[in-house]
Design an enzyme around this catalytic site. Sequence first.
Site, PDB file in Angstrom:
ATOM      1  N   ILE A  62      30.894  39.331 -15.488  1.00 34.74           N
ATOM      2  CA  ILE A  62      30.076  38.619 -16.485  1.00 34.74           C
ATOM      3  C   ILE A  62      29.949  37.181 -15.986  1.00 34.74           C
ATOM      4  O   ILE A  62      30.843  36.365 -16.197  1.00 34.74           O
ATOM      5  CB  ILE A  62      30.717  38.663 -17.888  1.00 34.74           C
ATOM      6  CG1 ILE A  62      30.932  40.108 -18.338  1.00 34.74           C
ATOM      7  CG2 ILE A  62      29.827  37.912 -18.888  1.00 34.74           C
ATOM      8  CD1 ILE A  62      31.770  40.245 -19.602  1.00 34.74           C
ATOM      9  N   PRO A  63      28.848  36.857 -15.290  1.00 39.33           N
ATOM     10  CA  PRO A  63      28.725  35.561 -14.613  1.00 39.33           C
ATOM     11  C   PRO A  63      28.371  34.413 -15.557  1.00 39.33           C
ATOM     12  O   PRO A  63      27.287  33.832 -15.511  1.00 39.33           O
ATOM     13  CB  PRO A  63      27.612  35.818 -13.593  1.00 39.33           C
ATOM     14  CG  PRO A  63      26.735  36.828 -14.268  1.00 39.33           C
ATOM     15  CD  PRO A  63      27.686  37.704 -15.045  1.00 39.33           C
ATOM     16  N   CYS A  64      29.327  34.054 -16.403  1.00 41.79           N
ATOM     17  CA  CYS A  64      29.066  33.016 -17.404  1.00 41.79           C
ATOM     18  C   CYS A  64      28.784  31.657 -16.780  1.00 41.79           C
ATOM     19  O   CYS A  64      28.212  30.787 -17.440  1.00 41.79           O
ATOM     20  CB  CYS A  64      30.190  32.940 -18.419  1.00 41.79           C
ATOM     21  SG  CYS A  64      31.792  32.583 -17.712  1.00 41.79           S
ATOM     22  N   HIS A  65      29.136  31.469 -15.504  1.00 41.45           N
ATOM     23  CA  HIS A  65      28.837  30.198 -14.847  1.00 41.45           C
ATOM     24  C   HIS A  65      27.330  29.968 -14.717  1.00 41.45           C
ATOM     25  O   HIS A  65      26.901  28.843 -14.500  1.00 41.45           O
ATOM     26  CB  HIS A  65      29.508  30.133 -13.464  1.00 41.45           C
ATOM     27  CG  HIS A  65      28.958  31.098 -12.475  1.00 41.45           C
ATOM     28  ND1 HIS A  65      29.299  32.441 -12.491  1.00 41.45           N
ATOM     29  CD2 HIS A  65      28.076  30.932 -11.456  1.00 41.45           C
ATOM     30  CE1 HIS A  65      28.653  33.045 -11.504  1.00 41.45           C
ATOM     31  NE2 HIS A  65      27.905  32.155 -10.862  1.00 41.45           N
TER      32      HIS A  65
END
Length: 115
Positions: A62-65
């Site tokens: 989950i690439p929240c960046h």
Amino acid sequence: MARTRTTDSARDGFFAAVYDMVKQVPRGTVATYGQIATLNGAPRRARYVGYALHVNPDPGPIPCHRIVFADGRLADGFAFGGPEAQRAMLEAEGVAFLPDGRVDLAVSRWTAGIE
């Protein structure tokens, strides 16, 4: 006041939808908290998106960046090492930045849901 199961279930459902949407943000692009909220049918829930990402249970997949503020600023409290770490991750993906440190949304914004 204690939360009810309905409230917890609704929150968990919204969080799951946020995580699913964030997984779709392509490498080398960013989306805004408000954009993710809107794409999930809750345009006034940008802060709730932020909270969901703060408690991201699976930061790798989950690439929240890739999620930033509406003006391209990075999150001060980025959970994985602060804004410097977030910027490094985004730069490694080819995201463009403005001289003032904000993401260049004109160049690097994911266009999903943008009119």
